[in-house]
Design an enzyme around this catalytic site. Structure first.
Site, PDB file in Angstrom:
ATOM      1  N   GLY A 239       0.786  -1.232   0.000  1.00 51.22           N
ATOM      2  CA  GLY A 239       0.000   0.000   0.000  1.00 51.22           C
ATOM      3  C   GLY A 239       0.812   1.273   0.000  1.00 51.22           C
ATOM      4  N   PRO A 274       5.130  -4.750  -1.187  1.00 54.13           N
ATOM      5  CA  PRO A 274       4.869  -3.600  -2.056  1.00 54.13           C
ATOM      6  C   PRO A 274       4.397  -4.046  -3.434  1.00 54.13           C
ATOM      7  CG  PRO A 274       7.221  -4.036  -1.969  1.00 54.13           C
ATOM      8  CD  PRO A 274       6.573  -5.031  -1.023  1.00 54.13           C
ATOM      9  N   GLY A 275       3.386  -3.386  -3.956  1.00 56.88           N
ATOM     10  CA  GLY A 275       2.936  -3.658  -5.317  1.00 56.88           C
ATOM     11  C   GLY A 275       3.051  -2.385  -6.141  1.00 56.88           C
ATOM     12  N   ARG A 312      -8.798   2.080 -13.633  1.00 59.19           N
ATOM     13  CA  ARG A 312      -8.584   2.824 -12.389  1.00 59.19           C
ATOM     14  C   ARG A 312      -9.307   4.163 -12.306  1.00 59.19           C
ATOM     15  NH1 ARG A 312      -4.397   4.520 -10.620  1.00 59.19           N
ATOM     16  NH2 ARG A 312      -4.429   3.838  -8.472  1.00 59.19           N
ATOM     17  N   CYS A 355     -19.007   1.095 -24.429  1.00 60.67           N
ATOM     18  CA  CYS A 355     -20.363   1.615 -24.275  1.00 60.67           C
ATOM     19  C   CYS A 355     -20.740   1.744 -22.807  1.00 60.67           C
ATOM     20  CB  CYS A 355     -21.333   0.703 -25.007  1.00 60.67           C
ATOM     21  SG  CYS A 355     -20.903   0.579 -26.738  1.00 60.67           S
TER      22      CYS A 355
HETATM   23  C1  LIG Z   1      -2.915  -5.778  -2.953  1.00 61.85           C
HETATM   24  C2  LIG Z   1      -2.121  -6.191  -1.794  1.00 61.85           C
HETATM   25  C3  LIG Z   1      -0.818  -5.698  -1.620  1.00 61.85           C
HETATM   26  C4  LIG Z   1      -0.183  -4.671  -2.525  1.00 61.85           C
HETATM   27  O1  LIG Z   1      -0.768  -3.412  -2.405  1.00 61.85           O
HETATM   28  P1  LIG Z   1      -0.116  -2.166  -3.178  1.00 61.85           P
HETATM   29  O2  LIG Z   1      -1.053  -1.052  -2.905  1.00 61.85           O
HETATM   30  O3  LIG Z   1      -0.093  -2.521  -4.622  1.00 61.85           O
HETATM   31  O4  LIG Z   1       1.237  -1.948  -2.620  1.00 61.85           O
HETATM   32  C5  LIG Z   1      -0.090  -6.184  -0.556  1.00 61.85           C
HETATM   33  N1  LIG Z   1      -0.608  -7.098   0.298  1.00 61.85           N
HETATM   34  C6  LIG Z   1      -1.856  -7.582   0.164  1.00 61.85           C
HETATM   35  C7  LIG Z   1      -2.365  -8.585   1.131  1.00 61.85           C
HETATM   36  C8  LIG Z   1      -2.656  -7.146  -0.881  1.00 61.85           C
HETATM   37  O5  LIG Z   1      -3.903  -7.615  -1.007  1.00 61.85           O
END
Ligand SMILES: *Cc1c(COP(=O)(O)O)cnc(C)c1O
Length: 433
Positions: A239, A274-275, A312, A355
């Site tokens: 996050g 981290p994503g 998004r 659409c």
């Molecule tokens: C989606 C998710 C993440 C990654 O969140 P980001 O906002 O992309 O960093 C990490 N841990 C869990 C359990 C998630 O569901």
């Protein structure tokens, strides 16, 4: 912040002219920068180098196996949320012992697959899931480690759809119940409950929620240790903010500064998931202008990418900086911001062909004037871009291209019409009454 920059009015991905990729591969196309992925992962690794850690990149943000492969080679583990993501991780050559598996609805088949791959930790979302995991571990003769996901009841100060760590979300168990769960299952030998997991949600813009969550979680861990339970790791989730606008998100070092003091000298391994903070700036979505039109007082720029390619903006009300890939000198953007102060911009809605009225990328946005055939770049599209795309309106999924220095490679082909119906039964074979 990334490797997408203008040179003499033309947008480059590392050393490759984005226009060259579009003319060879077509549009819409996701263009990834390998160096940007590497830089972001490297910054996280450096920020936490002082403590024992495992960085588990979150596959659901952006999961092409070619990307996962070089992240794994750079030392990353993975955060997965499905059997499909486990399969991706394996196909990319991941070290399964560095995989953590979250998700409120793991099926028996998915749990069994993960047990057989000997993943690092199951992140447990409910007591019912834990009981099932214990049952399946016994049945398959496997043992595993698990982290209890708790809700620290911290507001991540983000969009409600991306907040997950407050009370009354479907994720995890209330932090007050953690003691009871450990009393009941903490001595189990098939599933060793030995870590705590927290994930606050996505796209936070401040470090304070992490400090607050760490404080509450460490307090819980100390209490559990006092009660005789062994806790070896704390997984603080993902996050972390990404720079959708230039220099607006805290850096990896800022987050580390708030998180590390809580684990120092605690004999606790720190896990991070981290994503977006790694993937978001690592891609752009390039699309072509199809038509211009006016509707009432509004001007619309209709492009060939749609909400099926990048959802998004309507889903989270997310901001993406959007700019043509080739501009006159006066229009080279200084930084990416909501309201660029440049003379001669036009205020438009940038919309797709799907659409649905929700099919927009930006509304009331000032961009340089564009015409039919121009290419437009939607920046910071790497996280929850391609992975959330769909075939809605029977639109083929976009191609994915990876740039590495002065070379580019198609790492996922654009779907064709045959792909779109390939799993459907041929109506010729359908028996008629
Ligand atoms: C989606 C998710 C993440 C990654 O969140 P980001 O906002 O992309 O960093 C990490 N841990 C869990 C359990 C998630 O569901």
């Amino acid at each position: 912040m990334d490797h997408f920059n203008y040179e003499k009015g033309r947008l480059f991905a590392e050393q490759v002219d984005v226009g060259d990729i579009a003319s060879e591969v077509g549009t819409p196309v996701y263009i990834y920068s390998k160096a940007t992925f590497g830089d972001h992962l490297g910054k996280v690794q450096a920020a936490y180098a002082g403590v024992e850690n495992t960085i588990c990149y979150s596959i659901k943000a952006c999961g092409n196996i070619n990307i996962l492969k070089f992240l794994a080679e750079a030392g990353s583990g993975f955060d997965i949320v499905s059997g499909g993501e486990l399969y991706r991780a394996k196909s990319a050559g991941a070290d399964c012992s560095k995989i953590v598996y979250a998700g409120v609805g793991k099926t028996d088949a998915e749990i069994t697959e993960a047990l057989n791959e000997k993943i690092g930790y199951f992140n447990i979302e409910s007591e019912a899931e834990l009981e099932n995991l214990i049952k399946l571990a016994k049945k398959t003769g496997q043992t595993t480690k698990a982290a209890l996901r708790v809700n620290p009841d911290v507001d991540p100060r983000t969009h409600t759809y991306t907040a997950t760590g407050q009370k009354e979300t479907k994720f995890g168990v209330d932090i007050e119940r953690a003691g009871q769960v450990f009393s009941k299952y903490g001595a189990n030998e098939s599933v060793r409950l030995c870590a705590i997991h927290v994930h606050l949600g996505s796209a936070g813009k401040t470090v304070e929620p992490y400090a607050e969550a760490m404080q509450k979680t460490i307090k819980l861990i100390e209490k559990l240790r006092d009660d005789g339970f062994t806790i070896e790791a704390i997984d603080i989730g993902g996050g972390y903010g990404a720079d959708y606008e230039t220099d607006t998100a805290p850096t990896a070092a800022d987050y580390a500064g708030a998180i590390i003091p809580f684990v120092q000298n605690k004999n606790l391994k720190l896990i991070l998931e981290p994503g977006a903070s790694i993937a978001a700036n690592s891609a752009i979505l390039v699309t072509k202008v199809l038509y211009l039109k006016t509707g009432g007082a509004k001007k619309f720029v209709i492009v060939d990418a749609g909400m099926n390619d990048l959802i998004r903006p309507p889903l989270y009300n997310a901001f993406h900086f959007i700019w043509p890939t080739a501009v006159d000198k006066g229009f080279v953007p200084g930084k990416r911001e909501r309201e660029p102060q440049i003379n001669g911009l036009e205020v438009v809605d940038i919309v797709g062909p799907v659409c649905e009225s929700a099919d927009f990328f930006a509304q009331g946005r000032a961009i340089p004037p564009v015409k039919r055939g121009d290419l437009i770049s939607i920046f910071t599209a790497g996280a929850y871009g391609f992975t959330m795309s769909s075939n809605y309106n029977t639109r083929p999924l976009a191609a994915e291209v990876l740039v590495d220095g002065d070379k580019f490679t198609v790492i996922r082909k654009r779907q064709n019409y045959e792909d779109l119906i390939s799993l459907e039964k041929d109506p010729k074979d359908l028996s008629t009454p």
